[in-house]
Scaffold this motif. Structure first.
Motif, PDB file in Angstrom:
ATOM      1  N   VAL A  23       7.295   6.264  -2.079  1.00  0.00           N
ATOM      2  CA  VAL A  23       6.579   6.263  -0.800  1.00  0.00           C
ATOM      3  C   VAL A  23       7.173   7.395   0.035  1.00  0.00           C
ATOM      4  CG1 VAL A  23       8.151   4.592   0.282  1.00  0.00           C
ATOM      5  CG2 VAL A  23       5.814   4.758   1.098  1.00  0.00           C
ATOM      6  N   SER A  24       6.384   7.983   0.926  1.00  0.00           N
ATOM      7  CA  SER A  24       6.916   9.075   1.737  1.00  0.00           C
ATOM      8  C   SER A  24       7.922   8.536   2.759  1.00  0.00           C
ATOM      9  CB  SER A  24       5.787   9.831   2.435  1.00  0.00           C
ATOM     10  OG  SER A  24       5.138   9.002   3.369  1.00  0.00           O
ATOM     11  N   ALA A  25       8.942   9.316   3.063  1.00  0.00           N
ATOM     12  CA  ALA A  25      10.043   8.885   3.939  1.00  0.00           C
ATOM     13  C   ALA A  25       9.544   8.417   5.304  1.00  0.00           C
ATOM     14  CB  ALA A  25      11.054  10.015   4.096  1.00  0.00           C
ATOM     15  N   GLU A  26       8.538   9.083   5.851  1.00  0.00           N
ATOM     16  CA  GLU A  26       8.054   8.688   7.183  1.00  0.00           C
ATOM     17  C   GLU A  26       7.296   7.367   7.177  1.00  0.00           C
ATOM     18  OE1 GLU A  26       5.495  11.624   5.199  1.00  0.00           O
ATOM     19  OE2 GLU A  26       7.468  11.919   6.042  1.00  0.00           O
ATOM     20  N   LYS A  27       6.971   6.855   6.006  1.00  0.00           N
ATOM     21  CA  LYS A  27       6.260   5.579   5.912  1.00  0.00           C
ATOM     22  C   LYS A  27       7.181   4.424   5.490  1.00  0.00           C
ATOM     23  CE  LYS A  27       1.587   6.933   5.466  1.00  0.00           C
ATOM     24  NZ  LYS A  27       0.410   6.124   5.303  1.00  0.00           N
ATOM     25  N   ILE A  28       8.485   4.655   5.591  1.00  0.00           N
ATOM     26  CA  ILE A  28       9.450   3.612   5.239  1.00  0.00           C
ATOM     27  C   ILE A  28      10.078   3.078   6.519  1.00  0.00           C
ATOM     28  CG2 ILE A  28      11.582   3.053   4.031  1.00  0.00           C
ATOM     29  CD1 ILE A  28      10.945   5.382   2.111  1.00  0.00           C
ATOM     30  N   ALA A  80      16.323   5.444   2.013  1.00  0.00           N
ATOM     31  CA  ALA A  80      14.952   5.910   2.277  1.00  0.00           C
ATOM     32  C   ALA A  80      14.711   7.267   1.618  1.00  0.00           C
ATOM     33  CB  ALA A  80      14.704   5.983   3.782  1.00  0.00           C
ATOM     34  N   ARG A  81      15.699   8.156   1.710  1.00  0.00           N
ATOM     35  CA  ARG A  81      15.549   9.472   1.062  1.00  0.00           C
ATOM     36  C   ARG A  81      15.437   9.332  -0.452  1.00  0.00           C
ATOM     37  NH1 ARG A  81      19.459  10.677   4.788  1.00  0.00           N
ATOM     38  NH2 ARG A  81      21.109  10.763   3.218  1.00  0.00           N
ATOM     39  N   MET A  82      16.200   8.410  -1.038  1.00  0.00           N
ATOM     40  CA  MET A  82      16.135   8.218  -2.495  1.00  0.00           C
ATOM     41  C   MET A  82      14.768   7.696  -2.921  1.00  0.00           C
ATOM     42  SD  MET A  82      19.875   6.840  -3.636  1.00  0.00           S
ATOM     43  CE  MET A  82      20.429   6.006  -2.174  1.00  0.00           C
ATOM     44  N   LEU A  83      14.227   6.743  -2.166  1.00  0.00           N
ATOM     45  CA  LEU A  83      12.893   6.233  -2.504  1.00  0.00           C
ATOM     46  C   LEU A  83      11.846   7.327  -2.355  1.00  0.00           C
ATOM     47  CD1 LEU A  83      12.854   2.675  -0.920  1.00  0.00           C
ATOM     48  CD2 LEU A  83      12.940   3.263  -3.338  1.00  0.00           C
ATOM     49  N   GLY A 143       0.830  -1.200   0.000  1.00  0.00           N
ATOM     50  CA  GLY A 143       0.000   0.000   0.000  1.00  0.00           C
ATOM     51  C   GLY A 143       0.860   1.242   0.000  1.00  0.00           C
ATOM     52  N   ASP A 144       0.682   2.090   1.018  1.00  0.00           N
ATOM     53  CA  ASP A 144       1.439   3.334   1.130  1.00  0.00           C
ATOM     54  C   ASP A 144       2.689   3.201   1.982  1.00  0.00           C
ATOM     55  OD1 ASP A 144      -0.439   4.635  -0.408  1.00  0.00           O
ATOM     56  OD2 ASP A 144      -1.594   5.340   1.314  1.00  0.00           O
ATOM     57  N   ASP A 145       3.000   1.993   2.438  1.00  0.00           N
ATOM     58  CA  ASP A 145       4.141   1.782   3.318  1.00  0.00           C
ATOM     59  C   ASP A 145       5.268   1.072   2.579  1.00  0.00           C
ATOM     60  OD1 ASP A 145       2.758   2.859   5.537  1.00  0.00           O
ATOM     61  OD2 ASP A 145       1.807   0.930   5.905  1.00  0.00           O
ATOM     62  N   GLY A 146       6.479   1.283   3.076  1.00  0.00           N
ATOM     63  CA  GLY A 146       7.641   0.636   2.495  1.00  0.00           C
ATOM     64  C   GLY A 146       8.534   0.046   3.575  1.00  0.00           C
ATOM     65  N   VAL A 147       9.366  -0.904   3.178  1.00  0.00           N
ATOM     66  CA  VAL A 147      10.340  -1.528   4.066  1.00  0.00           C
ATOM     67  C   VAL A 147      11.654  -1.615   3.319  1.00  0.00           C
ATOM     68  CG1 VAL A 147      10.984  -3.623   5.323  1.00  0.00           C
ATOM     69  CG2 VAL A 147       8.594  -2.905   5.264  1.00  0.00           C
ATOM     70  N   ILE A 148      12.735  -1.206   3.988  1.00  0.00           N
ATOM     71  CA  ILE A 148      14.091  -1.339   3.456  1.00  0.00           C
ATOM     72  C   ILE A 148      14.879  -2.150   4.463  1.00  0.00           C
ATOM     73  CG2 ILE A 148      16.256  -0.149   2.968  1.00  0.00           C
ATOM     74  CD1 ILE A 148      14.594   2.306   2.200  1.00  0.00           C
ATOM     75  N   VAL A 149      15.545  -3.203   3.978  1.00  0.00           N
ATOM     76  CA  VAL A 149      16.445  -3.972   4.831  1.00  0.00           C
ATOM     77  C   VAL A 149      17.767  -4.099   4.100  1.00  0.00           C
ATOM     78  CG1 VAL A 149      16.866  -6.175   5.985  1.00  0.00           C
ATOM     79  CG2 VAL A 149      14.542  -5.249   5.900  1.00  0.00           C
ATOM     80  N   ASP A 150      18.843  -3.766   4.795  1.00  0.00           N
ATOM     81  CA  ASP A 150      20.177  -3.906   4.223  1.00  0.00           C
ATOM     82  C   ASP A 150      20.887  -5.031   4.961  1.00  0.00           C
ATOM     83  OD1 ASP A 150      21.865  -2.793   2.167  1.00  0.00           O
ATOM     84  OD2 ASP A 150      23.218  -2.198   3.779  1.00  0.00           O
ATOM     85  N   PHE A 151      21.465  -5.971   4.213  1.00  0.00           N
ATOM     86  CA  PHE A 151      22.151  -7.123   4.797  1.00  0.00           C
ATOM     87  C   PHE A 151      23.584  -6.733   5.125  1.00  0.00           C
ATOM     88  CE2 PHE A 151      19.490 -10.131   1.895  1.00  0.00           C
ATOM     89  CZ  PHE A 151      18.335  -9.699   2.487  1.00  0.00           C
TER      90      PHE A 151
END
Length: 74
Positions: free
Chosen positions: A54-59, A45-48, A12-20
């Motif tokens: 998606v907005s930064a606060e929703k990542i 997150a800023r690049m996305l 939806g409007d949310d995102g997830v970033i995971v770095d290994f």
């Protein structure tokens, strides 16, 4: 800067970033022990957000320490 996001997902409007991370997992929070890694995930997150994906606060942002399998949310 060069690099790539190891895992990115959208719901939806949310995102997830995971770095290994393959180094030894820290005993203290990554914000204290590995501020460069935290800055890297924040940059992703800023690049996305700049791409209007998606907005930064929703990542949600995290580091996955492959040594232990621990997922540390930032």
């Amino acid at each position: 800067m060069t690099g790539y996001i190891d895992l990115v997902a959208f719901t939806g409007d949310d995102g997830v970033i995971v770095d290994f991370k393959t180094d030894r997992a820290p005993s203290e929070p990554a914000r204290d022990s590995h501020p460069g890694y935290v800055a890297q995930v924040e940059a992703y997150a800023r690049m996305l957000a700049a791409a209007e994906t998606v907005s930064a606060e929703k990542i949600r942002r995290g580091l996955l320490w492959t040594e232990t399998g621990k997922l540390e949310w930032l």
